[in-house]
Scaffold this motif. Structure first.
Motif, PDB file in Angstrom:
ATOM      1  N   UNK A 100      54.368 -43.799  37.394  1.00 24.88           N
ATOM      2  CA  UNK A 100      54.017 -42.745  38.518  1.00 24.88           C
ATOM      3  C   UNK A 100      53.849 -41.928  36.876  1.00 24.88           C
ATOM      4  N   UNK A 101      52.560 -41.871  36.222  1.00 29.17           N
ATOM      5  CA  UNK A 101      52.028 -40.515  35.720  1.00 29.17           C
ATOM      6  C   UNK A 101      52.063 -39.106  36.016  1.00 29.17           C
ATOM      7  N   UNK A 102      51.734 -37.783  35.682  1.00 30.28           N
ATOM      8  CA  UNK A 102      51.729 -36.789  36.086  1.00 30.28           C
ATOM      9  C   UNK A 102      51.373 -36.040  34.992  1.00 30.28           C
ATOM     10  N   UNK A 103      49.913 -35.764  34.927  1.00 28.04           N
ATOM     11  CA  UNK A 103      49.798 -34.737  33.828  1.00 28.04           C
ATOM     12  C   UNK A 103      49.915 -33.665  34.398  1.00 28.04           C
ATOM     13  N   UNK A 104      50.877 -32.368  33.621  1.00 29.42           N
ATOM     14  CA  UNK A 104      51.403 -31.662  34.280  1.00 29.42           C
ATOM     15  C   UNK A 104      50.457 -30.138  33.428  1.00 29.42           C
ATOM     16  N   UNK A 105      50.311 -28.764  33.745  1.00 26.84           N
ATOM     17  CA  UNK A 105      49.276 -27.793  33.477  1.00 26.84           C
ATOM     18  C   UNK A 105      49.631 -27.515  31.717  1.00 26.84           C
ATOM     19  N   UNK A 106      50.915 -27.428  31.483  1.00 24.65           N
ATOM     20  CA  UNK A 106      51.144 -27.541  29.651  1.00 24.65           C
ATOM     21  C   UNK A 106      50.496 -28.554  29.406  1.00 24.65           C
ATOM     22  N   UNK A 107      49.528 -29.489  29.866  1.00 28.70           N
ATOM     23  CA  UNK A 107      49.590 -30.209  28.688  1.00 28.70           C
ATOM     24  C   UNK A 107      50.460 -31.767  28.455  1.00 28.70           C
ATOM     25  N   UNK A 108      51.744 -31.276  28.984  1.00 28.79           N
ATOM     26  CA  UNK A 108      52.575 -32.684  28.920  1.00 28.79           C
ATOM     27  C   UNK A 108      52.563 -33.894  29.599  1.00 28.79           C
ATOM     28  N   UNK A 109      52.918 -34.741  29.619  1.00 34.55           N
ATOM     29  CA  UNK A 109      53.031 -36.163  30.412  1.00 34.55           C
ATOM     30  C   UNK A 109      54.781 -36.069  31.090  1.00 34.55           C
ATOM     31  N   UNK A 110      54.690 -36.115  32.758  1.00 25.97           N
ATOM     32  CA  UNK A 110      55.998 -36.607  32.967  1.00 25.97           C
ATOM     33  C   UNK A 110      56.070 -38.267  33.516  1.00 25.97           C
ATOM     34  N   UNK A 111      56.784 -38.815  33.730  1.00 21.65           N
ATOM     35  CA  UNK A 111      56.568 -40.334  34.276  1.00 21.65           C
ATOM     36  C   UNK A 111      57.899 -40.971  34.748  1.00 21.65           C
TER      37      UNK A 111
END
Length: 113
Positions: A50-61
């Protein structure tokens, strides 16, 4: 920028992200992208990343086993047997895809009975 909160729950772990712009998941119905203020939704998730696009332009997987995703009140909760932060050294995206396809095909076999 509109954001929402995502929480992952398993019997032995919990991961939370507060400022998610979009969330990409794989369910039985296919790929889905959740955005802020998504209408209430409930879906069965297949194993995978699952990939989360964060508000600071990073991606968390985050790697999950199969589970349930619920969206309500600008919050997203994912309940699964196992969750881990994605690590290229320990997780193989191709094997996760194979596992997801196998479960989906089993679902189709049962559905056609």
């Amino acid at each position: 920028m509109n954001t929402f909160k995502v929480q992952f729950f398993s019997p032995d772990n919990r991961i939370s992200f507060d400022e998610v712009v979009s969330l990409s998941v794989n369910g039985l119905e296919g790929e889905l992208v959740i955005l802020a203020y998504h209408s209430p939704y409930l879906i069965y998730l297949l194993p995978g990343i699952i990939t989360a696009q964060m508000s600071n332009q990073t991606k968390e997987k985050v790697v999950i086993d199969n589970g349930i995703l619920e969206v309500a009140n600008n919050n997203c909760s994912i309940i699964t047997n196992q969750i881990q932060v994605f690590d290229h050294l320990t997780h193989d995206e191709e094997s996760l895809k194979d596992k997801r396809v196998g479960i989906y095909l089993s679902y189709l076999d049962v559905k056609s009975l």
